[in-house]
Design a protein around this motif. Sequence first.
Motif, PDB file in Angstrom:
ATOM      1  N   ILE A  28      -5.950 -33.522  56.320  1.00 36.65           N
ATOM      2  CA  ILE A  28      -4.877 -34.359  55.782  1.00 36.65           C
ATOM      3  C   ILE A  28      -5.330 -35.812  55.718  1.00 36.65           C
ATOM      4  O   ILE A  28      -5.061 -36.531  54.744  1.00 36.65           O
ATOM      5  CB  ILE A  28      -3.601 -34.209  56.621  1.00 36.65           C
ATOM      6  CG1 ILE A  28      -3.049 -32.789  56.479  1.00 36.65           C
ATOM      7  CG2 ILE A  28      -2.540 -35.222  56.198  1.00 36.65           C
ATOM      8  CD1 ILE A  28      -1.881 -32.487  57.396  1.00 36.65           C
ATOM      9  N   ARG A  29      -6.052 -36.259  56.740  1.00 34.00           N
ATOM     10  CA  ARG A  29      -6.571 -37.626  56.717  1.00 34.00           C
ATOM     11  C   ARG A  29      -7.558 -37.811  55.572  1.00 34.00           C
ATOM     12  O   ARG A  29      -7.558 -38.855  54.900  1.00 34.00           O
ATOM     13  CB  ARG A  29      -7.230 -37.950  58.056  1.00 34.00           C
ATOM     14  CG  ARG A  29      -6.260 -38.079  59.209  1.00 34.00           C
ATOM     15  CD  ARG A  29      -6.963 -38.098  60.549  1.00 34.00           C
ATOM     16  NE  ARG A  29      -7.861 -39.240  60.697  1.00 34.00           N
ATOM     17  CZ  ARG A  29      -8.696 -39.391  61.714  1.00 34.00           C
ATOM     18  NH1 ARG A  29      -8.777 -38.463  62.662  1.00 34.00           N
ATOM     19  NH2 ARG A  29      -9.452 -40.467  61.796  1.00 34.00           N
ATOM     20  N   ASP A  30      -8.400 -36.825  55.324  1.00 34.65           N
ATOM     21  CA  ASP A  30      -9.325 -36.898  54.198  1.00 34.65           C
ATOM     22  C   ASP A  30      -8.560 -36.983  52.873  1.00 34.65           C
ATOM     23  O   ASP A  30      -8.957 -37.729  51.959  1.00 34.65           O
ATOM     24  CB  ASP A  30     -10.251 -35.684  54.181  1.00 34.65           C
ATOM     25  CG  ASP A  30     -11.267 -35.699  55.320  1.00 34.65           C
ATOM     26  OD1 ASP A  30     -11.486 -36.780  55.904  1.00 34.65           O
ATOM     27  OD2 ASP A  30     -11.823 -34.623  55.624  1.00 34.65           O
ATOM     28  N   ALA A  31      -7.470 -36.202  52.770  1.00 37.00           N
ATOM     29  CA  ALA A  31      -6.665 -36.231  51.549  1.00 37.00           C
ATOM     30  C   ALA A  31      -6.011 -37.595  51.361  1.00 37.00           C
ATOM     31  O   ALA A  31      -5.880 -38.089  50.231  1.00 37.00           O
ATOM     32  CB  ALA A  31      -5.607 -35.130  51.606  1.00 37.00           C
ATOM     33  N   LEU A  32      -5.593 -38.226  52.453  1.00 34.86           N
ATOM     34  CA  LEU A  32      -5.022 -39.578  52.370  1.00 34.86           C
ATOM     35  C   LEU A  32      -6.066 -40.583  51.908  1.00 34.86           C
ATOM     36  O   LEU A  32      -5.769 -41.472  51.098  1.00 34.86           O
ATOM     37  CB  LEU A  32      -4.450 -39.981  53.723  1.00 34.86           C
ATOM     38  CG  LEU A  32      -3.120 -39.327  54.103  1.00 34.86           C
ATOM     39  CD1 LEU A  32      -2.848 -39.499  55.593  1.00 34.86           C
ATOM     40  CD2 LEU A  32      -1.977 -39.925  53.286  1.00 34.86           C
ATOM     41  N   ASP A  33      -7.287 -40.455  52.404  1.00 35.32           N
ATOM     42  CA  ASP A  33      -8.371 -41.336  51.955  1.00 35.32           C
ATOM     43  C   ASP A  33      -8.617 -41.164  50.463  1.00 35.32           C
ATOM     44  O   ASP A  33      -8.806 -42.144  49.726  1.00 35.32           O
ATOM     45  CB  ASP A  33      -9.657 -41.035  52.728  1.00 35.32           C
ATOM     46  CG  ASP A  33      -9.711 -41.728  54.071  1.00 35.32           C
ATOM     47  OD1 ASP A  33      -9.124 -42.818  54.204  1.00 35.32           O
ATOM     48  OD2 ASP A  33     -10.332 -41.183  54.998  1.00 35.32           O
ATOM     49  N   GLU A  34      -8.609 -39.919  50.018  1.00 36.85           N
ATOM     50  CA  GLU A  34      -8.823 -39.644  48.587  1.00 36.85           C
ATOM     51  C   GLU A  34      -7.711 -40.262  47.748  1.00 36.85           C
ATOM     52  O   GLU A  34      -7.960 -40.840  46.686  1.00 36.85           O
ATOM     53  CB  GLU A  34      -8.887 -38.134  48.359  1.00 36.85           C
ATOM     54  CG  GLU A  34      -9.136 -37.743  46.917  1.00 36.85           C
ATOM     55  CD  GLU A  34      -9.162 -36.236  46.716  1.00 36.85           C
ATOM     56  OE1 GLU A  34      -9.123 -35.796  45.561  1.00 36.85           O
ATOM     57  OE2 GLU A  34      -9.221 -35.496  47.729  1.00 36.85           O
ATOM     58  N   ALA A  35      -6.461 -40.134  48.230  1.00 39.14           N
ATOM     59  CA  ALA A  35      -5.333 -40.708  47.498  1.00 39.14           C
ATOM     60  C   ALA A  35      -5.441 -42.222  47.440  1.00 39.14           C
ATOM     61  O   ALA A  35      -5.185 -42.842  46.388  1.00 39.14           O
ATOM     62  CB  ALA A  35      -4.023 -40.288  48.166  1.00 39.14           C
ATOM     63  N   ALA A  36      -5.806 -42.846  48.563  1.00 35.42           N
ATOM     64  CA  ALA A  36      -5.935 -44.305  48.596  1.00 35.42           C
ATOM     65  C   ALA A  36      -7.040 -44.767  47.646  1.00 35.42           C
ATOM     66  O   ALA A  36      -6.897 -45.784  46.953  1.00 35.42           O
ATOM     67  CB  ALA A  36      -6.220 -44.778  50.014  1.00 35.42           C
ATOM     68  N   ASP A  37      -8.135 -44.023  47.590  1.00 34.25           N
ATOM     69  CA  ASP A  37      -9.240 -44.383  46.704  1.00 34.25           C
ATOM     70  C   ASP A  37      -8.842 -44.267  45.234  1.00 34.25           C
ATOM     71  O   ASP A  37      -9.374 -44.987  44.377  1.00 34.25           O
ATOM     72  CB  ASP A  37     -10.451 -43.486  46.972  1.00 34.25           C
ATOM     73  CG  ASP A  37     -11.132 -43.798  48.297  1.00 34.25           C
ATOM     74  OD1 ASP A  37     -10.938 -44.914  48.812  1.00 34.25           O
ATOM     75  OD2 ASP A  37     -11.839 -42.911  48.817  1.00 34.25           O
ATOM     76  N   SER A  38      -7.926 -43.356  44.927  1.00 35.00           N
ATOM     77  CA  SER A  38      -7.537 -43.126  43.532  1.00 35.00           C
ATOM     78  C   SER A  38      -6.403 -44.031  43.069  1.00 35.00           C
ATOM     79  O   SER A  38      -6.096 -44.082  41.880  1.00 35.00           O
ATOM     80  CB  SER A  38      -7.121 -41.664  43.336  1.00 35.00           C
ATOM     81  OG  SER A  38      -5.882 -41.408  43.995  1.00 35.00           O
ATOM     82  N   ALA A  39      -5.774 -44.735  43.998  1.00 35.48           N
ATOM     83  CA  ALA A  39      -4.624 -45.570  43.638  1.00 35.48           C
ATOM     84  C   ALA A  39      -5.067 -46.737  42.759  1.00 35.48           C
ATOM     85  O   ALA A  39      -6.076 -47.395  43.036  1.00 35.48           O
ATOM     86  CB  ALA A  39      -3.937 -46.084  44.899  1.00 35.48           C
ATOM     87  N   ASP A  40      -4.312 -46.984  41.701  1.00 35.54           N
ATOM     88  CA  ASP A  40      -4.612 -48.105  40.814  1.00 35.54           C
ATOM     89  C   ASP A  40      -3.354 -48.950  40.657  1.00 35.54           C
ATOM     90  O   ASP A  40      -2.421 -48.831  41.454  1.00 35.54           O
ATOM     91  CB  ASP A  40      -5.127 -47.609  39.456  1.00 35.54           C
ATOM     92  CG  ASP A  40      -4.138 -46.668  38.754  1.00 35.54           C
ATOM     93  OD1 ASP A  40      -2.942 -46.650  39.161  1.00 35.54           O
ATOM     94  OD2 ASP A  40      -4.537 -45.959  37.823  1.00 35.54           O
ATOM     95  N   ARG A  41      -3.315 -49.777  39.646  1.00 34.28           N
ATOM     96  CA  ARG A  41      -2.199 -50.707  39.482  1.00 34.28           C
ATOM     97  C   ARG A  41      -0.878 -49.983  39.228  1.00 34.28           C
ATOM     98  O   ARG A  41       0.189 -50.573  39.403  1.00 34.28           O
ATOM     99  CB  ARG A  41      -2.489 -51.687  38.348  1.00 34.28           C
ATOM    100  CG  ARG A  41      -2.671 -51.023  36.987  1.00 34.28           C
ATOM    101  CD  ARG A  41      -3.373 -51.953  35.997  1.00 34.28           C
ATOM    102  NE  ARG A  41      -3.623 -51.285  34.719  1.00 34.28           N
ATOM    103  CZ  ARG A  41      -2.899 -51.493  33.630  1.00 34.28           C
ATOM    104  NH1 ARG A  41      -1.898 -52.346  33.668  1.00 34.28           N
ATOM    105  NH2 ARG A  41      -3.193 -50.855  32.514  1.00 34.28           N
ATOM    106  N   ARG A  42      -0.939 -48.710  38.828  1.00 32.42           N
ATOM    107  CA  ARG A  42       0.286 -47.951  38.616  1.00 32.42           C
ATOM    108  C   ARG A  42       0.780 -47.278  39.892  1.00 32.42           C
ATOM    109  O   ARG A  42       1.880 -46.738  39.920  1.00 32.42           O
ATOM    110  CB  ARG A  42       0.046 -46.878  37.533  1.00 32.42           C
ATOM    111  CG  ARG A  42      -0.115 -47.464  36.140  1.00 32.42           C
ATOM    112  CD  ARG A  42      -0.654 -46.448  35.148  1.00 32.42           C
ATOM    113  NE  ARG A  42       0.120 -45.221  35.119  1.00 32.42           N
ATOM    114  CZ  ARG A  42       1.266 -45.059  34.460  1.00 32.42           C
ATOM    115  NH1 ARG A  42       1.784 -46.073  33.791  1.00 32.42           N
ATOM    116  NH2 ARG A  42       1.892 -43.911  34.473  1.00 32.42           N
ATOM    117  N   GLY A  43      -0.038 -47.305  40.946  1.00 30.69           N
ATOM    118  CA  GLY A  43       0.369 -46.701  42.209  1.00 30.69           C
ATOM    119  C   GLY A  43       0.170 -45.204  42.219  1.00 30.69           C
ATOM    120  O   GLY A  43      -0.167 -44.586  41.206  1.00 30.69           O
ATOM    121  N   VAL A  44       0.382 -44.599  43.382  1.00 30.24           N
ATOM    122  CA  VAL A  44       0.200 -43.166  43.538  1.00 30.24           C
ATOM    123  C   VAL A  44       1.241 -42.646  44.534  1.00 30.24           C
ATOM    124  O   VAL A  44       1.632 -43.366  45.464  1.00 30.24           O
ATOM    125  CB  VAL A  44      -1.234 -42.850  44.019  1.00 30.24           C
ATOM    126  CG1 VAL A  44      -1.497 -43.451  45.396  1.00 30.24           C
ATOM    127  CG2 VAL A  44      -1.507 -41.365  44.032  1.00 30.24           C
TER     128      VAL A  44
END
Length: 244
Positions: A184-200
């Motif tokens: 789950i922590r790895d998935a959170l890191d992936e989500a944070a890395d993919s976040a852009d100006r539109r958010g995630v």
Amino acid sequence: MSDAPGTDLSASSAGSEDDADEIPALQRNAETFEAPRDKPLLALLLIETEDDPVSFETLESFPYPLSIALRSENTDAAENAARYRAAGFEVVLTVDLPRDAAPADIRTALRSRLSQVPQAVAVLNEADTGLPAGAAPILAQTGHGLLSRGAQAGAARDLLTLSGVPAARLQHDLEAQAQDVDAIRDALDEAADSADRRGVIVLGRTRADTLRALSLWSGQGGARRVTLAPVSAVLNAQADTPAP
């Protein structure tokens, strides 16, 4: 979580219950939040579950914004929604609308479910097949946002755009395969890395492992790349920022 006004207080601040009903639900039921400009937004949406659930007190003590998704068919949905909203959580209503139903039946069902949980800022469409015909006009009328697991089909996407319904796709499921804390922590890191100006917006469940992973991830600096935000903030950001 900080105290937040419930639906009654929002209505009072608008001047009357009738006036409050005219305010879009995404605005009326949103938690107060001012988004900084230097970091992308990441919203944590947790579906209420009975599988190894964490206590309400544990959720309430989490130091970052959380949004909670409730199933309208649950007998205690209305009571829980009021409790969550009073504690400062944003509330999302999950629905699974049959695509083969008549548009009039879809409108009736959706209107009924939304009336059961008046604190909701948005609807989470659980089906992977997109929004069925008939739902967009109701969301446009009530002012709720729309969250979905899959991409909307062309006609549905166009209808949402024409109706002015703020919509966002859930891009990450933290527990897609019953993952453990490290995954789950790895998935959170992936989500944070993919976040852009539109958010995630990332999806999880109100499980002990999920909150443990969130606490470890944020406590060890994983959240420094993003600003953790309520769901409404990302929906508004995506509505205001055209897709690249």
